[in-house]
Design a protein around this motif. Sequence first.
Motif, PDB file in Angstrom:
ATOM      1  N   LEU A  78       0.831  -1.200   0.000  1.00  0.00           N
ATOM      2  CA  LEU A  78       0.000   0.000   0.000  1.00  0.00           C
ATOM      3  C   LEU A  78       0.868   1.254   0.000  1.00  0.00           C
TER       4      LEU A  78
ATOM      5  N   LYS B 217       3.954   1.459  -1.177  1.00  0.00           N
ATOM      6  CA  LYS B 217       4.573   1.547  -2.509  1.00  0.00           C
ATOM      7  C   LYS B 217       3.592   2.105  -3.531  1.00  0.00           C
ATOM      8  N   TYR B 218       2.326   1.711  -3.430  1.00  0.00           N
ATOM      9  CA  TYR B 218       1.310   2.221  -4.345  1.00  0.00           C
ATOM     10  C   TYR B 218       1.105   3.716  -4.157  1.00  0.00           C
ATOM     11  N   SER B 219       1.219   4.181  -2.916  1.00  0.00           N
ATOM     12  CA  SER B 219       0.962   5.597  -2.653  1.00  0.00           C
ATOM     13  C   SER B 219       2.030   6.499  -3.260  1.00  0.00           C
TER      14      SER B 219
ATOM     15  N   THR C 194       3.077   6.057  -6.412  1.00  0.00           N
ATOM     16  CA  THR C 194       2.858   6.113  -7.856  1.00  0.00           C
ATOM     17  C   THR C 194       2.063   7.374  -8.177  1.00  0.00           C
TER      18      THR C 194
ATOM     19  N   GLY D 224      -1.483   6.869  -7.085  1.00  0.00           N
ATOM     20  CA  GLY D 224      -1.537   6.729  -5.636  1.00  0.00           C
ATOM     21  C   GLY D 224      -1.457   8.056  -4.909  1.00  0.00           C
TER      22      GLY D 224
ATOM     23  N   VAL E 266      -4.940   9.481  -4.971  1.00  0.00           N
ATOM     24  CA  VAL E 266      -5.812   8.743  -4.052  1.00  0.00           C
ATOM     25  C   VAL E 266      -5.506   9.145  -2.612  1.00  0.00           C
ATOM     26  N   THR E 267      -4.232   9.255  -2.282  1.00  0.00           N
ATOM     27  CA  THR E 267      -3.830   9.657  -0.936  1.00  0.00           C
ATOM     28  C   THR E 267      -4.303  11.075  -0.623  1.00  0.00           C
TER      29      THR E 267
END
Length: 70
Positions: free
Chosen positions: A29, A31-33, A35, A38, A41-42
């Motif tokens: 999660l 690592k995705y944030s 991108t 990400g 989304v954050t």
Amino acid sequence: MKIIALGIAALLILVGLTGVLWPEGLMELVKYSFTSAGIYVTAITRMVLGGLLLVAAAATRTPKTIRVIA
């Protein structure tokens, strides 16, 4: 207003339990944030949680403190 506070608390508890019980999933999660999608989304998640805190601040004992945190 209690429902909002309980929802935020439950979300934080779930993230904490994820870190304890499934650290690899939490790292994915994180690592995705980092991108490009990400980050958006954050940012949206933080804005929604801040807005919810602002709405719930009036019903707390320390509304000024909650507004600062929001």
